[in-house]
Design an enzyme around this catalytic site. Structure first.
Site, PDB file in Angstrom:
ATOM      1  CE  LYS A 147      17.153 -23.616 -10.401  1.00 14.10           C
ATOM      2  NZ  LYS A 147      16.145 -23.968  -9.373  1.00 14.10           N
TER       3      LYS A 147
HETATM    4  C1  R5P Z   1      16.471 -20.693  -5.833  1.00 15.75           C
HETATM    5  O1  R5P Z   1      17.171 -20.107  -6.011  1.00 15.75           O
HETATM    6  C2  R5P Z   1      16.225 -22.045  -5.718  1.00 15.75           C
HETATM    7  O2  R5P Z   1      17.260 -22.754  -6.317  1.00 15.75           O
HETATM    8  C3  R5P Z   1      14.973 -22.449  -6.206  1.00 15.75           C
HETATM    9  O3  R5P Z   1      14.950 -23.945  -6.098  1.00 15.75           O
HETATM   10  C4  R5P Z   1      14.552 -22.168  -7.552  1.00 15.75           C
HETATM   11  O4  R5P Z   1      15.225 -21.020  -8.234  1.00 15.75           O
HETATM   12  C5  R5P Z   1      13.030 -22.001  -7.620  1.00 15.75           C
HETATM   13  O5  R5P Z   1      12.497 -22.532  -8.725  1.00 15.75           O
HETATM   14  P1  R5P Z   1      11.441 -21.575  -9.437  1.00 15.75           P
HETATM   15  O6  R5P Z   1      12.138 -20.232  -9.802  1.00 15.75           O
HETATM   16  O7  R5P Z   1      11.082 -22.333 -10.659  1.00 15.75           O
HETATM   17  O8  R5P Z   1      10.260 -21.324  -8.431  1.00 15.75           O
END
Ligand code: R5P
Length: 293
Positions: free
Chosen positions: A203
């Site tokens: 990711k």
């Molecule tokens: C953070 O590092 C976590 O993995 C979160 O799940 C993710 O990055 C958050 O998603 P978003 O940035 O789309 O809110």
């Protein structure tokens, strides 16, 4: 016990047709074992080759994030529209019904809070928990360039080793610290290191310039991280550009659950990811769903 008397003679051998050996649809994943591939096929839709992961694990380091105060009320209605939920075992056990058929990606690193150095994480969930909870992948944060870079990389390689033993893939989450660069050069470095060291998919954040070099130089699938809340049309454009430039889907949180109309937004994201819908058309879909909600 089958009846051994009067068994029909076997004769459907189809000598004219060779048994096909199918390749696996996901980039760089053909040499994985059956259980790994089966789990990845529950995260990535085999028809589109992509995934819409709904990330709701923010509480593991920052507590009750806006939109996640009540996961039972705010998130459960969204779950049927996600391919995968990415979350912690605490929320999984306390709030998510086991009857949910969506796949689960479990956050397994942790130990730091927003009050301290974020890269100071350890593996925080035993492999037995991932097996017991029937998860399809385990997510580990990797802080390339961070203060505890080495520790976070070793967390990931340990999970890859343990996960390989039981057929559970590891998702490396490339974390960007406060002072770390956010350009293609950095993400090429971070993603490639994670892939070389065994992560099954990665990711990472989208960057306007040269994102396709990040996906091209990473031998396993990349999913785009969402990041902080931006206007819906911009988030849809970012997701569109990411998949058109080689990402195998998205792992979005705040841009979905902090939207004014989260169900409309996740449906619009699905249209972009799985149907290659343009951001303009997906935004129109969002607006019409929002109006009729
Ligand atoms: C953070 O590092 C976590 O993995 C979160 O799940 C993710 O990055 C958050 O998603 P978003 O940035 O789309 O809110």
């Amino acid at each position: 016990m089958p009846d051994v008397e009067g068994i029909k003679e076997a004769k459907m051998f189809h000598f004219d047709k060779l048994q096909e050996t199918q390749g696996f649809f996901l980039k760089g994943s053909n040499s994985l074992d059956w259980g790994m591939k089966n789990r990845l096929s529950r995260i990535f839709n085999p028809a589109s080759g992509r995934t819409v992961m709904l990330a709701i694990d923010h509480g593991y380091f920052q507590g009750p994030t806006t939109g996640l105060e009540r996961v039972d009320i705010n998130i459960l209605p969204l779950a049927p529209y996600a391919d995968t939920l990415m979350l912690t075992r605490g929320i999984l056990r306390s709030v998510i019904p086991p009857s949910l058929s969506q796949s689960i990606v479990l956050r397994v690193s942790g130990g730091a809070s927003i009050l301290k150095e974020l890269s100071n994480e350890e593996i925080a969930v035993d492999i037995e928990e991932s097996i017991r909870l029937n998860v399809c992948a385990m997510a580990v944060q990797v802080f390339i360039g961070g203060e505890f870079e080495r520790q976070s990389v070793i967390n990931m390689t340990k999970m890859v080793d343990i996960g390989n033993r039981y057929g559970i893939p590891t998702l490396a989450v490339t974390a960007v610290g406060k002072d770390m660069a956010r350009d293609a050069k950095y993400f090429r470095l971070a993603c490639r290191i994670c892939a070389e060291l065994g992560a099954h998919y990665i990711k990472t954040y989208y960057v306007e310039k040269d994102f396709e070099t990040v996906t091209a130089s990473c031998p396993v699938p990349i999913v785009m991280a969402g990041g902080k809340k931006i206007p819906e049309i911009d988030a849809l454009t970012m997701a569109y550009n990411a998949v058109q430039k080689g990402a195998a889907g998205v792992d979005m949180g705040r841009n979905i659950f902090q939207s004014d109309a989260p169900i409309a937004m996740i449906k619009a994201v699905r249209a972009v990811v799985h149907d290659n819908e343009t951001p303009k058309k997906a935004f129109e879909l969002y607006k019409s769903l929002k109006k009729n909600k």
